[in-house]
Design an enzyme around this catalytic site. Structure first.
Site, PDB file in Angstrom:
ATOM      1  N   ARG A  62      56.240  31.263  52.825  1.00 42.34           N
ATOM      2  CA  ARG A  62      54.791  31.167  52.541  1.00 42.34           C
ATOM      3  C   ARG A  62      53.966  31.723  53.697  1.00 42.34           C
ATOM      4  NH1 ARG A  62      52.105  26.658  53.393  1.00 42.34           N
ATOM      5  NH2 ARG A  62      53.798  25.319  52.663  1.00 42.34           N
ATOM      6  N   TYR A 115      35.268  43.493  37.766  1.00 42.16           N
ATOM      7  CA  TYR A 115      36.407  42.949  37.044  1.00 42.16           C
ATOM      8  C   TYR A 115      36.050  41.575  36.454  1.00 42.16           C
ATOM      9  CZ  TYR A 115      41.017  40.991  36.244  1.00 42.16           C
ATOM     10  OH  TYR A 115      42.104  40.399  35.671  1.00 42.16           O
ATOM     11  N   ASP A 187      36.627  46.425  46.561  1.00 39.93           N
ATOM     12  CA  ASP A 187      37.779  46.339  45.660  1.00 39.93           C
ATOM     13  C   ASP A 187      38.169  47.780  45.313  1.00 39.93           C
ATOM     14  OD1 ASP A 187      39.519  46.152  43.473  1.00 39.93           O
ATOM     15  OD2 ASP A 187      38.589  44.319  42.726  1.00 39.93           O
ATOM     16  N   LYS A 212      48.152  46.931  39.568  1.00 41.17           N
ATOM     17  CA  LYS A 212      47.748  48.115  38.821  1.00 41.17           C
ATOM     18  C   LYS A 212      48.474  49.347  39.385  1.00 41.17           C
ATOM     19  CE  LYS A 212      45.258  44.909  36.973  1.00 41.17           C
ATOM     20  NZ  LYS A 212      43.919  44.538  37.404  1.00 41.17           N
TER      21      LYS A 212
HETATM   22  C1  LIG Z   1      43.155  43.390  37.703  1.00 38.58           C
HETATM   23  C2  LIG Z   1      42.046  43.460  38.673  1.00 38.58           C
HETATM   24  C3  LIG Z   1      41.812  42.399  39.565  1.00 38.58           C
HETATM   25  C4  LIG Z   1      42.597  41.113  39.533  1.00 38.58           C
HETATM   26  O1  LIG Z   1      43.914  41.319  39.905  1.00 38.58           O
HETATM   27  P1  LIG Z   1      45.171  40.433  39.365  1.00 38.58           P
HETATM   28  O2  LIG Z   1      46.309  41.089  40.019  1.00 38.58           O
HETATM   29  O3  LIG Z   1      45.167  40.529  37.876  1.00 38.58           O
HETATM   30  O4  LIG Z   1      44.925  39.033  39.823  1.00 38.58           O
HETATM   31  C5  LIG Z   1      40.788  42.556  40.481  1.00 38.58           C
HETATM   32  N1  LIG Z   1      40.029  43.671  40.524  1.00 38.58           N
HETATM   33  C6  LIG Z   1      40.231  44.700  39.683  1.00 38.58           C
HETATM   34  C7  LIG Z   1      39.367  45.913  39.778  1.00 38.58           C
HETATM   35  C8  LIG Z   1      41.238  44.627  38.723  1.00 38.58           C
HETATM   36  O5  LIG Z   1      41.412  45.651  37.869  1.00 38.58           O
END
Ligand SMILES: *Cc1c(COP(=O)(O)O)cnc(C)c1O
Length: 397
Positions: A62, A115, A187, A212
């Protein structure tokens, strides 16, 4: 000892070699998966030292793990940051950054097209902890400045934004953040460090849903934060230790494998998306197409300035609004009806009823997510087949 200075290597080279190379113990070329929860101490003194944060070594997964560390080293290299920390998901990473910066009574200012999960965090969880998220139209950065007060602890933007593909000026947002002595968080999920490097444009912290494009194969949920070492150390020592959103060694390894092909995949995502965006823009049944690489995108020039290429995400609306859109997504055959994005497989979805369904009607209208908007994550298939599939599905409307 080192024959090649990796810190001077180019992006694609770092993607292949940035995690540290051959394992000195065994010669394994692929980073070993250290599937271990705990690590033996050499002595009572050694254990006590590691618990004091002194000396090098691992204690408990962790708090850190060698496979996780290899991923973090590589992500820091790729974003041009000092250090990185991996999390169990993108949401764990985003929530971790916010909770490390905000206390009860504080607020953050964010872009409003964002998101859906981040929007839920803003609207449903943060208020329970006394933290306010102020969502503004950040395509006009002066709106961000207007929302800042003495209790604002960070600015968070997403660009290109999910799902409208609007572009936000990172440099201008960084100027505003620094004038108010607060960090700018970007992000960078949609762009990846291959297409956009926010830290070089003045951002302080980059977050990713590594689920992603970083993983790239639709088989892992994970997140990463890249920032200055002090911030990452604090994040590890408090947020990861106390909230526990740690990545598993196997998932860290899957991301390392994904990263090896990141530039190759992104080039193909981009070229496929441009072809499909052009096809859709000339189709008589399509109302409008939003792709940052089209000159018709209202911020095409800004996208050209801050991105190397325009990514694999397209938003569009067919004539006949929501009903016609549903007809389209029910009739695609090769393209899969699913949320998530950045996979090898092309994925199509309807944000108003799926990823952004917790937005009220008014909120949807305000941020430009129309009832008929369809989001397409263009995969790595042959573009001829993807266009064929869209053509036949459009003919059913
Ligand atoms: C999918 C996504 C998230 C969240 O990520 P997870 O891995 O699903 O928790 C945050 N920001 C963007 C732009 C995303 O596409």
């Amino acid at each position: 000892m080192a024959k090649f200075d990796l810190s001077k290597a180019h992006f694609a080279t770092l993607c292949v070699h940035g995690s540290g190379g051959v394992d000195p113990q065994t010669g394994a070329l692929s980073t070993p998966i250290y599937q271990s929860s705990t690590f033996a101490f050499k002595s009572a003194r050694h254990g006590a030292m590691l618990f004091q944060g002194e000396g090098e070594g691992y204690v408990y997964t962790r708090l850190g793990n060698p496979t996780q560390a290899a991923l973090e080293r590589e992500m820091a290299f790729l974003e041009g940051g000092e250090a990185a920390l991996a999390f169990s998901s993108g949401m764990a990473a985003i929530a971790g950054v916010i909770l490390n910066l905000c206390r009860c009574g504080d607020n953050l200012v964010s872009s409003d097209t964002i998101y859906g999960g981040t929007h839920n965090l803003y609207k449903e969880s943060l208020p329970l902890w006394g933290i306010e998220a102020r969502e503004v139209d950040a395509t006009d950065p002066s709106k961000i400045e207007e929302a800042i007060d003495s209790k604002t602890r960070l600015i968070l933007i997403e660009t290109p934004a999910n799902p409208t593909l609007e572009i936000i000026d990172i440099e201008r947002c960084a100027e505003i953040a620094h004038r108010h002595q607060i960090p700018l968080v970007v992000d960078n999920t949609f762009a990846t460090p291959y297409l956009q490097r926010p830290l070089e444009m003045g951002a302080d912290i980059v977050v990713h849903s590594a689920t992603k494009y970083i993983g790239g194969h639709g088989d892992t949920v994970a997140g990463v934060v890249i920032a200055k070492k002090d911030f990452i150390d604090e994040l590890r020592a408090r947020i990861l230790r106390d909230l526990g959103g740690v990545i598993s060694p196997l998932n860290a390894w899957l991301l390392l494998r994904g990263l090896k092909t990141l530039p190759v995949r992104m080039d193909r995502h981009c070229s496929n998306a441009l072809e499909i965006a052009k096809f859709l823009s000339f189709h008589p049944k399509v109302n409008w197409v939003r792709y940052p690489g089209l000159t018709t995108h209202p911020q095409h020039e800004l996208a050209k300035r801050q991105m190397r290429n325009f990514g694999g995400m397209i938003a569009f609306e067919v004539k006949g609004g929501r009903h016609a859109g549903e007809k389209l997504i029910d009739n695609v055959g090769l393209i899969t009806l699913a949320v998530s994005l950045g996979d090898c497989d092309s994925l199509i979805e309807h944000p108003a009823s799926m990823t952004h369904s917790t937005y009220s009607k008014e909120e949807l209208a305000e941020v430009g997510i129309t009832e008929g908007l369809i989001r397409l994550s263009v995969g790595l298939e042959d573009p001829i087949d993807l266009i064929e599939d869209l053509k036949q599905a459009l003919s059913k409307i």
